[in-house]
Enzyme design. Structure first.
Site, short mmCIF file in Angstrom:
data_model
loop_
_atom_site.label_atom_id
_atom_site.label_comp_id
_atom_site.label_asym_id
_atom_site.label_seq_id
_atom_site.Cartn_x
_atom_site.Cartn_y
_atom_site.Cartn_z
N ALA A 21 0.80 -1.22 0.00
CA ALA A 21 0.00 0.00 0.00
C ALA A 21 0.84 1.28 0.00
CB ALA A 21 -0.93 -0.01 1.20
N PHE A 32 -2.97 1.10 5.20
CA PHE A 32 -3.72 0.63 6.36
C PHE A 32 -3.07 1.03 7.68
CE2 PHE A 32 -6.14 -3.31 4.66
CZ PHE A 32 -7.01 -2.46 4.00
N GLN A 102 0.63 -6.33 -3.49
CA GLN A 102 -0.52 -6.60 -2.62
C GLN A 102 -1.62 -5.58 -2.89
OE1 GLN A 102 1.07 -7.44 1.63
NE2 GLN A 102 2.73 -6.45 0.55
N ILE A 104 -4.51 -3.31 -4.80
CA ILE A 104 -5.68 -3.70 -5.58
C ILE A 104 -6.14 -2.53 -6.46
CG2 ILE A 104 -6.46 -5.45 -3.93
CD1 ILE A 104 -8.27 -3.38 -2.65
N HIS A 120 -3.58 -9.81 -4.36
CA HIS A 120 -4.86 -9.62 -3.67
C HIS A 120 -5.99 -9.18 -4.60
CE1 HIS A 120 -2.45 -9.05 0.32
NE2 HIS A 120 -2.51 -10.29 -0.06
N CYS A 131 -23.65 -15.90 -11.84
CA CYS A 131 -23.41 -16.27 -13.25
C CYS A 131 -22.01 -15.92 -13.73
CB CYS A 131 -24.45 -15.60 -14.15
SG CYS A 131 -24.17 -13.83 -14.37
N ILE A 230 9.04 6.09 -1.28
CA ILE A 230 9.55 5.27 -2.39
C ILE A 230 9.54 6.02 -3.72
CG2 ILE A 230 7.32 4.09 -2.79
CD1 ILE A 230 9.15 1.54 -3.29
P1 CNA Z 1 0.36 -1.47 5.16
O1 CNA Z 1 0.35 -2.49 6.22
O2 CNA Z 1 -0.62 -0.35 5.24
O3 CNA Z 1 1.85 -0.89 5.12
C1 CNA Z 1 2.23 0.14 4.29
C2 CNA Z 1 3.67 0.48 4.59
O4 CNA Z 1 4.10 1.41 3.64
C3 CNA Z 1 3.92 1.08 5.97
O5 CNA Z 1 4.93 0.35 6.62
C4 CNA Z 1 4.37 2.52 5.67
O6 CNA Z 1 5.41 2.95 6.52
C5 CNA Z 1 4.88 2.40 4.27
N1 CNA Z 1 4.70 3.61 3.45
C6 CNA Z 1 3.63 4.46 3.39
N2 CNA Z 1 3.84 5.39 2.46
C7 CNA Z 1 5.07 5.15 1.92
C8 CNA Z 1 5.84 5.77 0.91
N3 CNA Z 1 5.41 6.86 0.26
N4 CNA Z 1 7.04 5.24 0.63
C9 CNA Z 1 7.52 4.16 1.29
N5 CNA Z 1 6.82 3.53 2.26
C10 CNA Z 1 5.60 4.01 2.55
O7 CNA Z 1 0.18 -2.09 3.72
P2 CNA Z 1 0.62 -3.52 3.17
O8 CNA Z 1 0.51 -3.42 1.70
O9 CNA Z 1 1.87 -3.99 3.78
O10 CNA Z 1 -0.55 -4.43 3.73
C11 CNA Z 1 -1.16 -5.27 2.97
C12 CNA Z 1 -2.66 -4.97 2.75
C13 CNA Z 1 -3.07 -3.53 2.62
C14 CNA Z 1 -2.96 -5.58 1.44
O11 CNA Z 1 -3.92 -6.55 1.62
C15 CNA Z 1 -3.48 -4.47 0.53
O12 CNA Z 1 -4.43 -4.98 -0.35
C16 CNA Z 1 -4.06 -3.48 1.46
N6 CNA Z 1 -4.20 -2.10 0.93
C17 CNA Z 1 -4.05 -1.80 -0.39
C18 CNA Z 1 -4.18 -0.50 -0.86
C19 CNA Z 1 -4.00 -0.20 -2.33
O13 CNA Z 1 -4.33 -1.01 -3.19
N7 CNA Z 1 -3.44 0.98 -2.68
C20 CNA Z 1 -4.45 0.53 0.04
C21 CNA Z 1 -4.63 0.21 1.40
C22 CNA Z 1 -4.49 -1.11 1.83
#
Ligand code: CNA
Length: 240
Positions: A21, A32, A102, A104, A120, A131, A230
């Site tokens: 995310a 999240f 991960q 979506i 995901h 259907c 990032i």
């Molecule tokens: P997470 O647990 O919310 O972690 C996100 C991580 O990214 C955190 O550790 C932050 O410190 C870090 N972070 C935030 N912004 C930045 C940035 N600009 N640069 C670098 N690092 C950053 O999310 P994960 O993906 O680890 O958790 C998995 C879940 C969240 C999955 O099932 C996703 O489907 C789900 N999710 C997806 C979305 C999306 O599709 N954009 C949004 C929110 C949640």
């Protein structure tokens, strides 16, 4: 610019990217665990996102699920940011073999990435549970309450909800790309959601790079840790 990161990418031939995310926060989509997304969900709905986005909750409280889903998971205006674009460029340059995500939100494809493994699923695909007819995101957005198919069936997002299994072909392909990579870049993920987080264990290449704003439990295993946004960390790739 992070010279070490630049050097690692220059010296790599087969890079795999595993992200979450945090990739899309710079596009205005909250993650999240580092924003008030969870707080908002908990105060408004009395449940964590893990409960609201679970398989059981979907079937028991489909109307509440969709209320939350439309407000917190759909971002039709979001555009790819520098991180998505830099990864698409790395693929075009023949260095990156797969983006394993991960997320979506479909922003990697919007940036031009071709080989995107969506662990995901995607908000852009939605299907009738009766259907199997598919519907785009706009249909979900514009419908009221529980969206239904022309056949009367309930429509479900093609998103892996908590309590559901991941698509096995996607997982196998992700593992294969990680096993073949000489460099694995992991970015924008807290690495707490399994099995996605466990994919790192299949990597046996040279450089494990973690790019994340906050620390993760796997930082000590990385050959390079970058605690920056990032999009900023990878933006040098767009200047070359
Ligand atoms: P997470 O647990 O919310 O972690 C996100 C991580 O990214 C955190 O550790 C932050 O410190 C870090 N972070 C935030 N912004 C930045 C940035 N600009 N640069 C670098 N690092 C950053 O999310 P994960 O993906 O680890 O958790 C998995 C879940 C969240 C999955 O099932 C996703 O489907 C789900 N999710 C997806 C979305 C999306 O599709 N954009 C949004 C929110 C949640």
């Amino acid at each position: 610019m992070n010279e070490k990161l630049k050097q690692v990418i220059e010296n790599s031939r087969h890079i795999a990217f595993l992200g979450g995310a945090g990739l899309s926060t710079e596009s205005g989509i909250p993650d999240f665990r580092s924003t008030d997304g969870i707080y908002k969900a908990q105060t408004t709905y009395g449940h964590s996102p893990e409960v609201l986005l679970s398989h059981d909750f979907f079937w028991r409280h489909t109307d509440v699920f969709y209320d939350y889903y439309r407000k917190f998971l759909l971002y039709p205006e979001a555009k790819p940011n520098k991180a998505h674009k830099a990864l698409a460029k790395l693929e075009q340059d023949g260095k990156l073999t797969a983006v394993i995500t991960q997320n979506i939100d479909g922003l990697h494809q919007a940036a031009g990435s071709q080989n995107v493994l969506e662990l995901h699923g995607s908000v852009h695909r939605n299907y009738c549970t009766k259907c199997r007819k598919f519907y785009p995101m706009e249909y979900i957005q514009q419908s009221q309450g529980v969206p239904t198919c022309t056949c009367g069936g309930v429509i479900k997002p093609d998103v892996v909800l908590y309590g559901e299994g991941l698509d096995s072909n996607t997982l196998v392909s992700a593992v294969t790309h990680i096993q073949r990579a000489d460099t694995l870049i992991v970015g924008g993920t807290s690495l707490v959601v399994y099995p996605a987080a466990g994919l790192i264990d299949y990597f046996s290449g040279r450089e494990l790079v973690l790019i994340n704003l906050s620390r993760t439990d796997r930082d000590s295993e990385a050959t390079l840790c970058v605690h920056e946004k990032i999009g900023e960390a990878l933006s040098f790739l767009l200047e070359e």
